[in-house]
Design a protein around this motif. Structure first.
Motif, PDB file in Angstrom:
ATOM      1  N   THR A  54       0.847  -1.202   0.000  1.00 32.68           N
ATOM      2  CA  THR A  54       0.000   0.000   0.000  1.00 32.68           C
ATOM      3  C   THR A  54       0.883   1.252   0.000  1.00 32.68           C
ATOM      4  O   THR A  54       0.472   2.298  -0.481  1.00 32.68           O
ATOM      5  CB  THR A  54      -0.897   0.043   1.249  1.00 32.68           C
ATOM      6  OG1 THR A  54      -0.085  -0.174   2.397  1.00 32.68           O
ATOM      7  CG2 THR A  54      -1.983  -1.027   1.175  1.00 32.68           C
ATOM      8  N   TYR A  77       0.680   6.824   0.196  1.00 37.37           N
ATOM      9  CA  TYR A  77      -0.214   5.677   0.346  1.00 37.37           C
ATOM     10  C   TYR A  77      -0.909   5.540  -1.004  1.00 37.37           C
ATOM     11  O   TYR A  77      -1.597   6.457  -1.447  1.00 37.37           O
ATOM     12  CB  TYR A  77      -1.230   5.941   1.460  1.00 37.37           C
ATOM     13  CG  TYR A  77      -2.008   4.718   1.903  1.00 37.37           C
ATOM     14  CD1 TYR A  77      -2.059   4.342   3.239  1.00 37.37           C
ATOM     15  CD2 TYR A  77      -2.696   3.930   0.993  1.00 37.37           C
ATOM     16  CE1 TYR A  77      -2.785   3.217   3.646  1.00 37.37           C
ATOM     17  CE2 TYR A  77      -3.415   2.803   1.383  1.00 37.37           C
ATOM     18  CZ  TYR A  77      -3.451   2.451   2.703  1.00 37.37           C
ATOM     19  OH  TYR A  77      -4.165   1.340   3.107  1.00 37.37           O
ATOM     20  N   ASN A 100      -2.241   1.559  -8.637  1.00 34.84           N
ATOM     21  CA  ASN A 100      -0.923   0.908  -8.705  1.00 34.84           C
ATOM     22  C   ASN A 100      -0.295   0.778 -10.093  1.00 34.84           C
ATOM     23  O   ASN A 100       0.519  -0.116 -10.306  1.00 34.84           O
ATOM     24  CB  ASN A 100      -1.022  -0.485  -8.069  1.00 34.84           C
ATOM     25  CG  ASN A 100      -1.042  -0.415  -6.551  1.00 34.84           C
ATOM     26  OD1 ASN A 100      -1.862   0.290  -5.973  1.00 34.84           O
ATOM     27  ND2 ASN A 100      -0.140  -1.112  -5.902  1.00 34.84           N
ATOM     28  N   SER A 140      -6.717  -4.921  -2.870  1.00 32.57           N
ATOM     29  CA  SER A 140      -6.003  -4.310  -1.748  1.00 32.57           C
ATOM     30  C   SER A 140      -6.538  -2.918  -1.431  1.00 32.57           C
ATOM     31  O   SER A 140      -7.243  -2.307  -2.225  1.00 32.57           O
ATOM     32  CB  SER A 140      -4.511  -4.234  -2.051  1.00 32.57           C
ATOM     33  OG  SER A 140      -4.259  -3.158  -2.914  1.00 32.57           O
ATOM     34  N   TRP A 141      -6.148  -2.439  -0.266  1.00 27.69           N
ATOM     35  CA  TRP A 141      -6.641  -1.155   0.233  1.00 27.69           C
ATOM     36  C   TRP A 141      -5.958  -0.002  -0.473  1.00 27.69           C
ATOM     37  O   TRP A 141      -4.746  -0.044  -0.717  1.00 27.69           O
ATOM     38  CB  TRP A 141      -6.457  -1.068   1.749  1.00 27.69           C
ATOM     39  CG  TRP A 141      -7.322  -2.088   2.416  1.00 27.69           C
ATOM     40  CD1 TRP A 141      -6.961  -3.362   2.753  1.00 27.69           C
ATOM     41  CD2 TRP A 141      -8.711  -1.968   2.720  1.00 27.69           C
ATOM     42  NE1 TRP A 141      -8.056  -4.037   3.259  1.00 27.69           N
ATOM     43  CE2 TRP A 141      -9.133  -3.202   3.257  1.00 27.69           C
ATOM     44  CE3 TRP A 141      -9.659  -0.936   2.593  1.00 27.69           C
ATOM     45  CZ2 TRP A 141     -10.456  -3.436   3.661  1.00 27.69           C
ATOM     46  CZ3 TRP A 141     -10.967  -1.179   3.004  1.00 27.69           C
ATOM     47  CH2 TRP A 141     -11.344  -2.414   3.530  1.00 27.69           C
ATOM     48  N   LYS A 142      -6.750   0.981  -0.804  1.00 26.07           N
ATOM     49  CA  LYS A 142      -6.243   2.192  -1.451  1.00 26.07           C
ATOM     50  C   LYS A 142      -6.579   3.366  -0.548  1.00 26.07           C
ATOM     51  O   LYS A 142      -7.509   3.287   0.259  1.00 26.07           O
ATOM     52  CB  LYS A 142      -6.948   2.411  -2.804  1.00 26.07           C
ATOM     53  CG  LYS A 142      -6.898   1.212  -3.741  1.00 26.07           C
ATOM     54  CD  LYS A 142      -5.498   0.986  -4.269  1.00 26.07           C
ATOM     55  CE  LYS A 142      -5.446  -0.123  -5.291  1.00 26.07           C
ATOM     56  NZ  LYS A 142      -5.535  -1.483  -4.685  1.00 26.07           N
ATOM     57  N   GLU A 185     -10.225   5.493   2.736  1.00 23.53           N
ATOM     58  CA  GLU A 185      -9.546   4.200   2.607  1.00 23.53           C
ATOM     59  C   GLU A 185     -10.588   3.214   2.099  1.00 23.53           C
ATOM     60  O   GLU A 185     -11.672   3.109   2.675  1.00 23.53           O
ATOM     61  CB  GLU A 185      -9.007   3.749   3.953  1.00 23.53           C
ATOM     62  CG  GLU A 185      -8.051   2.582   3.832  1.00 23.53           C
ATOM     63  CD  GLU A 185      -7.557   2.085   5.180  1.00 23.53           C
ATOM     64  OE1 GLU A 185      -6.388   1.700   5.261  1.00 23.53           O
ATOM     65  OE2 GLU A 185      -8.328   2.073   6.144  1.00 23.53           O
TER      66      GLU A 185
END
Ligand code: P5A
Length: 432
Positions: free
Chosen positions: A73, A106, A110, A136-138, A154
């Motif tokens: 992240t 953060y 990606n 996944s968390w962004k 988030e």
């Protein structure tokens, strides 16, 4: 799961900060807890739904040959300087420095990290095409986080990235994902309309959003009335024939291909967004592979996103009533809610306990309300949580040896013998 031992903090009062049904219901059903503006903890019931959605998305991605990875992240600013996006991205990007004074962020998405990975290993056209994805968390420091998990800061995203050696390949990768998204959303109990979209900060010139029609949606979409009567197969056809649907910023009323009398507008929730952007990142970040005649090829890329945590809200927006949530079976936190109306009655306790064991042995996800609570509270909580089937044991169970089985969606109730009841549930839940 025994409700008396579960962590399920349901609320009787409607939380005042929640403006839309899904946000209200997620808080009331004890699915999430707000930690800070736009930042949520997922409590046990909410997490079960989130994970079921994740699993379905991953299954459909794997089915079409995408490979799952997991990227960090936290990302170094240097990669984003290479692509040129570090200065462009603005205040939505959360930036900070580590102890060595290196600039970090953060990740809001990606593209840079995946391009960096692929350029290190992929050297030949023979290794392509390739599509990698993660869930996944962004973090995006949204100016106005609202509607609970719908617009969070988030949030959980499925993001995939394709690499091809030419435009035709890239277009085929894009289309494969496009079709697969329609299947994925259908499995989640949703009908998503693909609409032409702008590609914004991701870049590129071919882009579609996947929109769920809902009055509380944040986007305005324009679509051909024909969509209202289409099935899934037809949805694919509609796209191939370019049946028009566009998001607000892309819709030009003077140049719209839909005959005026067929234009429908609706509000939509954007649950997915896909992009073809060619060599934008591969070129900027020096990703090249060797072609069949030793020539240098700059791979063509696309990226493909699904709002996983947003989907939990979107599913509730499109499936609830005044009493609570109505989960599609595929993502329901449990299949069955078992209610014992007379906790403390020895005979009923024994029957309910045995049923609870039987359901589990036969492969059902079951939540047993074994709390010593008023029956009204139990029924209200069960409706609020929205499990697709409720099985009630009470007086009739003792007198007539029947179970009352209620369908949460239709409200239909039936009194069935134990044997019939089990068969009925297996039949409807597709477990036989
Ligand atoms: C595609 C994958 C991208 O970021 N890069 C990688 C591309 N696309 S996107 O449209 O910006 O985001 C993909 C999906 O994520 C969801 N989403 C959000 N969900 C909750 N809160 C937010 N603040 C938020 N922002 C984006 C949307 O469903 C979007 O389609």
């Amino acid at each position: 799961m025994r409700l008396s031992r579960y962590f399920l903090p349901t609320l009787k009062e409607t939380p005042s900060e929640a403006q839309i049904a899904s946000h209200r219901l997620m808080l009331r059903a004890g699915m999430i807890n707000q930690t800070s503006a736009g930042i949520y903890s997922w409590l046990p019931l909410g997490l079960r739904v989130l994970q079921k959605i994740e699993t379905i998305i991953a299954e459909e991605q794997n089915r079409i040959g995408c490979h799952r990875v997991l990227m960090p992240t936290l990302q170094p600013a240097s990669l984003w300087r290479e692509s040129g996006r570090y200065d462009d991205y603005g205040k939505e990007m959360l930036r900070f420095r580590d102890r060595h004074d290196r600039e970090m962020l953060y990740g809001p998405t990606n593209e840079e990290v995946i391009t960096d990975i692929v350029r290190q290993y992929v050297k030949s056209y023979r290794s392509l095409p390739q599509t990698l994805y993660q869930i996944s968390w962004k973090f995006r420091d949204e100016i106005r986080p609202r509607f609970g998990v719908m617009r969070g800061r988030e949030f959980l995203m499925k993001d995939g990235y394709s690499f091809d050696i030419n435009y035709e390949g890239a277009k085929a990768s894009y289309e494969k994902i496009f079709e697969s998204y329609l299947v994925t959303f259908r499995r989640l109990g949703l009908t998503a309309i693909p609409v032409q979209a702008n590609s914004g900060a991701i870049g590129g010139n071919l882009s579609h959003e996947f929109q769920i029609v809902a009055p509380t949606g944040e986007s305005m979409i324009y679509y051909d009335a024909a969509y209202d009567t289409l099935g899934d197969q037809d949805m694919t056809l509609a796209r191939l024939q370019n049946l028009y649907a566009a998001a607000d910023e892309k819709h030009d009323p003077y140049n719209c291909p839909i005959p005026l009398e067929n234009v429908k507008t609706a509000r939509g929730i954007e649950v997915g967004h896909i992009f073809y952007f060619g060599t934008k990142y591969s070129k900027a970040m020096n990703l090249t592979v060797q072609g069949p005649h030793s020539e240098t090829i700059i791979p063509e890329m696309g990226s493909y996103g699904i709002g996983v945590s947003r989907l939990v809200g979107a599913i509730i927006e499109s499936s609830h009533d005044e009493d609570g949530i109505i989960w599609p079976t595929s993502v329901a936190p449990f299949h069955i809610g078992l209610i014992n109306t007379k906790i403390g009655d020895e005979r009923l306790d024994k029957i309910a306990e045995e049923l609870y064991q039987t359901f589990q042995k036969q492969g059902f996800d079951v939540l047993y309300d074994d709390r010593n609570e008023r029956i009204g509270v139990k029924f209200a909580d069960m409706d609020l949580m929205g499990l697709p089937w409720q099985v009630v044991v009470g007086n009739k169970t003792l007198d007539q040896k029947t179970l009352e089985i209620k369908n949460r969606k239709t409200g239909e109730r039936q009194d069935l013998s134990f044997e019939e009841g089990l068969r009925y549930l297996h039949h409807h839940l597709g477990t036989l």
